[in-house]
Design a protein around this motif. Structure first.
Motif, PDB file in Angstrom:
ATOM      1  N   THR A   1      -7.326  -0.815  -2.083  1.00 31.64           N
ATOM      2  CA  THR A   1      -7.538  -2.268  -1.984  1.00 31.64           C
ATOM      3  C   THR A   1      -6.580  -2.886  -0.972  1.00 31.64           C
ATOM      4  O   THR A   1      -6.992  -3.695  -0.134  1.00 31.64           O
ATOM      5  CB  THR A   1      -7.352  -2.930  -3.359  1.00 31.64           C
ATOM      6  N   PHE A   2      -5.305  -2.500  -1.025  1.00 30.55           N
ATOM      7  CA  PHE A   2      -4.323  -3.029  -0.080  1.00 30.55           C
ATOM      8  C   PHE A   2      -4.658  -2.621   1.354  1.00 30.55           C
ATOM      9  O   PHE A   2      -4.517  -3.412   2.281  1.00 30.55           O
ATOM     10  CB  PHE A   2      -2.913  -2.560  -0.441  1.00 30.55           C
TER      11      PHE A   2
ATOM     12  N   THR B   1       2.808   1.648  -3.631  1.00 26.36           N
ATOM     13  CA  THR B   1       2.106   1.869  -4.896  1.00 26.36           C
ATOM     14  C   THR B   1       1.671   3.324  -5.051  1.00 26.36           C
ATOM     15  O   THR B   1       1.364   3.999  -4.069  1.00 26.36           O
ATOM     16  CB  THR B   1       0.890   0.931  -5.041  1.00 26.36           C
TER      17      THR B   1
ATOM     18  N   GLU C   1      -6.296   3.296  -6.495  1.00 26.14           N
ATOM     19  CA  GLU C   1      -7.248   2.185  -6.376  1.00 26.14           C
ATOM     20  C   GLU C   1      -6.571   0.972  -5.733  1.00 26.14           C
ATOM     21  O   GLU C   1      -7.137   0.326  -4.849  1.00 26.14           O
ATOM     22  CB  GLU C   1      -7.816   1.811  -7.753  1.00 26.14           C
ATOM     23  N   ALA C   2      -5.350   0.686  -6.164  1.00 23.95           N
ATOM     24  CA  ALA C   2      -4.603  -0.425  -5.566  1.00 23.95           C
ATOM     25  C   ALA C   2      -4.288  -0.131  -4.106  1.00 23.95           C
ATOM     26  O   ALA C   2      -4.388  -1.014  -3.242  1.00 23.95           O
ATOM     27  CB  ALA C   2      -3.316  -0.674  -6.346  1.00 23.95           C
ATOM     28  N   LYS C   3      -3.927   1.111  -3.822  1.00 25.71           N
ATOM     29  CA  LYS C   3      -3.626   1.514  -2.445  1.00 25.71           C
ATOM     30  C   LYS C   3      -4.835   1.260  -1.540  1.00 25.71           C
ATOM     31  O   LYS C   3      -4.715   0.699  -0.455  1.00 25.71           O
ATOM     32  CB  LYS C   3      -3.235   2.988  -2.407  1.00 25.71           C
TER      33      LYS C   3
ATOM     34  N   ASP D   1      -0.754   3.850  -7.445  1.00 22.57           N
ATOM     35  CA  ASP D   1      -2.116   3.643  -7.929  1.00 22.57           C
ATOM     36  C   ASP D   1      -3.083   3.741  -6.747  1.00 22.57           C
ATOM     37  O   ASP D   1      -3.059   2.914  -5.843  1.00 22.57           O
ATOM     38  CB  ASP D   1      -2.200   2.257  -8.583  1.00 22.57           C
TER      39      ASP D   1
ATOM     40  N   SER E   1       0.827  -1.212   0.000  1.00 22.72           N
ATOM     41  CA  SER E   1       0.000   0.000   0.000  1.00 22.72           C
ATOM     42  C   SER E   1       0.860   1.259   0.000  1.00 22.72           C
ATOM     43  O   SER E   1       0.552   2.228  -0.688  1.00 22.72           O
ATOM     44  CB  SER E   1      -0.918  -0.008   1.227  1.00 22.72           C
TER      45      SER E   1
END
Length: 68
Positions: free
Chosen positions: A36-37, A28, A32-34, A30, A25
Motif C-alpha cells: 500500500t505504501f 514496515t 500488505e502495508a508495504k 507487514d 514502506s
C-alpha cells in the motif's frame, strides 16, 4: 503569493509526503502495508511529475514566474 511560488511549495510538499511514505514502506514488516505504501508513493511521484509539467507551462506562459 504568485502561482509559480504556490506550485513550487506544492511540489515540495508532495515530494516530502512521497519520501515519508517510502520510509514507511521500508520500515514496515507487514507486506500488505508495504504494498500500500509503495503504491501511494508511486501515486505521489506521478503527481510530482504532473505538477512539474504544470509549473513549466506556467513559466512558459508567464515569464515573471520563472525562478531567479
Amino acid at each position: 503569493m504568485t502561482v509559480g511560488t504556490q506550485l513550487q511549495q506544492v511540489i515540495a510538499s508532495v515530494q516530502s509526503a512521497a519520501a515519508s511514505v517510502k520510509s514507511f514502506s521500508l520500515e514496515t514488516q507487514d507486506q500488505e502495508a508495504k504494498k500500500t505504501f509503495q503504491q501511494l508513493a508511486q501515486t505521489l511521484d506521478d503527481a510530482v511529475v504532473t505538477l512539474k509539467g504544470r509549473q513549466q507551462y506556467v513559466e512558459q506562459q508567464e515569464p515573471q514566474y520563472k525562478q531567479q
